[in-house]
Each structure stands twice: as structure tokens, then as C-alpha cells.
Design an enzyme around this catalytic site. Sequence first.
Site: not given
Length: 364
Positions: A149, A176, A241, A245
Amino acid sequence: MAAIVGGLVSHVYNLVLSPFVTGPLLAAVTYRPNESQNLLSTYAGGFPGLGALDLKLAITALRLLFGVGLLRFINQNLNVRAANAWRTGPSKGWNWSEEIAVVTGGASGIGKDLARNLAGRGTKVVVLDIQDMPKELHDNPLISHYHCDLMSKDSIGAAAAAVRKDVGHPTILVNNAGVSQAKPILDQSEPYLRAVFGVNNIAHWLCVQQFMPHMIEKNKGHIVTVASIGSFVSLSSGVAYAATKAAALAFHEGLGVELKHIYRADNVLTTVVHPFFVDTPLIAEISNGLTDSGLTLLASNVVADAISERIWSKRGGQVTVPNSRALLSGVRAWPGWLQEVLRDIIGSGTRKAGEGRTWTIPEW
């Protein structure tokens, strides 16, 4: 078809701007004008208006292309050297059959394809994922799976300790794993925000803290951070998101500086990867809308191949997939009005992708 056309355009673009192509042509028309004029008349004569082209025009055009191409070539080489402690060649000491790679989120999408690629070179691959191992990877003796996790420091620590005991010290770490939901800001819950920042950012720190010390000790390793085109352009209905990033890009940049100047381990390579929209389960809920809006989604194996090639090149740096989107890395230097035009275009596309869905506005 769109991918084929895009690839063809990219190849032509690279050919036209290659100084190794335009340089010899420029030398030919400059120092062998008569022969060049004859060739031009012979091969272009079948096209109205081209057969009588003036060599002066050809020379001017070739000078321009050669100059731009030469500057581009120098810039690309400086970028590669700067990202690799100014080395002139690839990092040394790599033997793919002796390396161990950790891939977070390797049970699906880009991670699954990457695990398969690396194992194909004889590298032992460790998948850290909360999902079960996919059937197609089960029978590969070089790929092992540890349930993990990535939102839990304890889970990451336990998995890392098991990896070191069972497999050995990793020399490659690919951060990733990622999570995302296509929802506007007012519709994103606190648990989701904690999850997206936990997996997309904090897990990078925790995994590096587990595996990088041995890389520093041996002054050998490669840490890959999978970011996104969203690192440069915030995405409507995907602000959380995009924020993670952008943070992933900052993490990569700071990591490289610390490896060189704090840990004195400049042979530990760092790479950041910025894919465009990828057809994975991560965007399954909006993929149809994106394609209906005219966007071409990347196949996960295309991104995995780009990451693999960068690892095998024994060099770090910044990778944009597809390379034709690399200009987006300079968005922050664009004039404000032009940035806003781009955001409006993307925002309109993501709005269309979300048509038919119901958004909620919380009451406080």
C-alpha cells in the site's frame, strides 16, 4: 492512422532539421553549383515551377535549416550532458542480468509493460502494488510481486525490507504508480486528495528513502519519476492530479541536485518522464470523451518503451512522450495570454470528455 501520420511527420521534421543532412546539401549547392542545378532540374522538372528554382533560394533555405538544426543539435547534447553530471558518455558499470529494478504500480498499465520490458533484458523486476499480479506476468521467473500500500509508510518499509532480503538491493527504482479522478475542485473529497498526493508524491519520498542509500553507497543507480504533461499545464477537472505531477517534477529536479552536491553520488542517474494522455485504467472513465474530443491516446507500451530505452541508454534526463509534445515543457515561459489560450483549449476538451456526468457542489 493518426499515430502513423504523427510518427511520419516527426521523422520528416527530424530529418529536415538534422545538420548532418542539411550540411552536406548546403556544401553541395555552394561548391558544386552547376551539378546541383542539373540535379535539381532533373528531379524537380516534373513538378511545375520547381524545375527552375534559383540556387540562391536553395542556398538561403539550407543555410537557415542548417543553422537552426545545428543550434538544436548543440542544445540537445548540452541537455543530455547537463543531466548526467556533464559526462561525455553513458554511465558505466551496468550489467542488465545483474540489476534489480523496483517498479511501483507494476501490476497494470505502463508499469506492467515496463516490468515485462526490463525482464526481457534479463533484469530481475520487483513489482510493488496493492493490486494482484496480472496473469501474464505470473510465469516469468524474473518478476516478483510484493503487495504494498503506497499510501502507508509501514507497508512500504515492510515491502522494501522483504525485497532486500529475498532479492537484493535494487539498482533501479521507477516511481510509476499513480491515482487520479476526473472531477472538478469542488467535487474532490479530502480522502481522495490525501490519496492522490500520497501515492503520486509522498510515496516517491518513501521509496527513495528505502532504496537510494545503497545506490549512494555504491554510487550507482537510476531513479525514474513518472510525471505527466500535466506537470506543465494544469488540467481542468484534474487539478489535484496536475498539482501532484508538478510536484513530481520538482522532486526529480531536487533529487538530482542533492545526489550531486549533498551525497556526492553523481553516478546515480535521475530521469523524469512526461507522457501525454495514456490509455490506461487511470483515465478509463473519460477516455471515450477524450478521443471524441479529437485527442489520440497513447498505448501504455509506447510509454513503457520510452522509459526502457532511457534506462538502457545508461543516461538520465527528461523524456516527453511523444517527443512532439516536448514544446509544452516551455509553457511557463510563454506569454500569459498564450498560456491562457492553451488552458482554455484543454479545459474545453476535458469539459466535453466529462459531458453527461453529474458534478456536485458541497454545502458548507
